[in-house]
Scaffold this active site. Structure first.
Site, mmCIF file in Angstrom:
data_model
loop_
_atom_site.group_PDB
_atom_site.id
_atom_site.type_symbol
_atom_site.label_atom_id
_atom_site.label_comp_id
_atom_site.label_asym_id
_atom_site.label_seq_id
_atom_site.Cartn_x
_atom_site.Cartn_y
_atom_site.Cartn_z
ATOM 1 N N ASP A 147 121.586 47.683 50.824
ATOM 2 C CA ASP A 147 122.318 48.626 49.981
ATOM 3 C C ASP A 147 123.719 48.902 50.524
ATOM 4 O O ASP A 147 124.689 48.954 49.763
ATOM 5 C CB ASP A 147 121.542 49.936 49.855
ATOM 6 C CG ASP A 147 122.292 50.960 49.029
ATOM 7 O OD1 ASP A 147 122.631 50.648 47.866
ATOM 8 O OD2 ASP A 147 122.563 52.055 49.542
ATOM 9 N N LEU B 193 97.114 54.095 47.183
ATOM 10 C CA LEU B 193 95.826 54.351 47.832
ATOM 11 C C LEU B 193 95.945 54.609 49.336
ATOM 12 O O LEU B 193 94.938 54.664 50.041
ATOM 13 C CB LEU B 193 94.863 53.197 47.552
ATOM 14 C CG LEU B 193 94.590 52.960 46.057
ATOM 15 C CD1 LEU B 193 93.645 51.790 45.857
ATOM 16 C CD2 LEU B 193 94.052 54.207 45.383
ATOM 17 N N CYS B 194 97.157 54.792 49.826
ATOM 18 C CA CYS B 194 97.359 55.141 51.240
ATOM 19 C C CYS B 194 97.107 56.626 51.451
ATOM 20 O O CYS B 194 97.485 57.448 50.623
ATOM 21 C CB CYS B 194 98.785 54.820 51.675
ATOM 22 S SG CYS B 194 99.052 53.103 52.053
ATOM 23 N N HIS B 195 96.486 56.937 52.570
ATOM 24 C CA HIS B 195 96.274 58.334 52.937
ATOM 25 C C HIS B 195 97.570 58.922 53.492
ATOM 26 O O HIS B 195 98.271 58.249 54.242
ATOM 27 C CB HIS B 195 95.190 58.442 54.017
ATOM 28 C CG HIS B 195 93.841 58.046 53.545
ATOM 29 N ND1 HIS B 195 93.435 56.732 53.499
ATOM 30 C CD2 HIS B 195 92.802 58.783 53.086
ATOM 31 C CE1 HIS B 195 92.195 56.680 53.038
ATOM 32 N NE2 HIS B 195 91.784 57.909 52.782
ATOM 33 N N MET C 22 100.517 50.188 57.111
ATOM 34 C CA MET C 22 101.332 50.340 55.906
ATOM 35 C C MET C 22 102.593 51.154 56.191
ATOM 36 O O MET C 22 103.660 50.875 55.645
ATOM 37 C CB MET C 22 100.524 50.968 54.773
ATOM 38 C CG MET C 22 99.375 50.100 54.283
ATOM 39 S SD MET C 22 99.869 48.429 53.814
ATOM 40 C CE MET C 22 101.015 48.767 52.493
ATOM 41 N N GLU C 23 102.478 52.142 57.058
ATOM 42 C CA GLU C 23 103.637 52.950 57.424
ATOM 43 C C GLU C 23 104.668 52.110 58.178
ATOM 44 O O GLU C 23 105.876 52.248 57.954
ATOM 45 C CB GLU C 23 103.200 54.162 58.246
ATOM 46 C CG GLU C 23 102.493 55.231 57.440
ATOM 47 C CD GLU C 23 101.064 54.884 56.995
ATOM 48 O OE1 GLU C 23 100.532 55.603 56.149
ATOM 49 O OE2 GLU C 23 100.482 53.899 57.499
#
EC number: 4.6.1.17
Length: 158
Positions: free
Chosen positions: A128, A75-77, A113-114
């Site tokens: 990793d 739901l992130c733009h 969020m970014e």
């Protein structure tokens, strides 16, 4: 208590309509850490990891992660980011690495969020690249430190 914005009156998930919002400068800063064995820390610090420059690769991965957030979080733009600044700090007292990311845009919705995604992807890349020598590494304390801009203004973690 504020409402959850990603649900409609019927409780169905939806992408928030930001079309009526003002475009403003938006900034978010997030941070997280990865703890590891002292031997793993020494490999990173001394540039001796078999897969190469751990911090350099993790920095590029964090930037890429910030740019791909809308592909990962439903739901992130999708946003046109204007700046992504990634800092890694080696901390021999953990031992481990701290990752701090500042993301900026000129837009109608925030970039928290970014910033969070960038931190996670950067730290996952460290994991990793070093997992062959240390599977017990722990990613921890990922959070937003600051948010600036938009209707709700400035927020700084306490």
């Amino acid at each position: 208590m504020p409402e959850l914005t990603h649900f409609d009156a019927a409780g169905q998930a939806h992408m928030v309509d930001v079309g009526g919002k003002q475009e403003t400068r938006r900034i978010a800063i997030a941070r997280g850490s990865i703890r590891m064995l002292p031997e793993t820390f020494a490999l990173i610090r001394d540039g001796n990891a078999k897969k190469g420059d751990v911090i350099g690769i993790a920095r590029i991965a964090a930037i890429q992660g910030s740019k791909r957030t809308a592909d990962l979080i439903p739901l992130c733009h999708p946003l046109a980011l204007t700046r992504v600044k990634v800092d890694f700090e080696l901390d021999d007292t953990l031992p481990g690495v701290h990752c701090t990311v500042q993301v900026e845009t000129l837009g109608r919705t925030g970039v928290e969020m970014e910033a969070l995604t960038a931190v996670q992807v950067g730290l996952l890349t460290v994991y990793d690249m070093c997992k062959a020598v240390d599977r017990g590494m722990t990613i921890t304390d990922v959070r937003v430190l600051e948010k600036h801009g938009g209707k709700s203004g400035d927020w700084v973690a306490g």
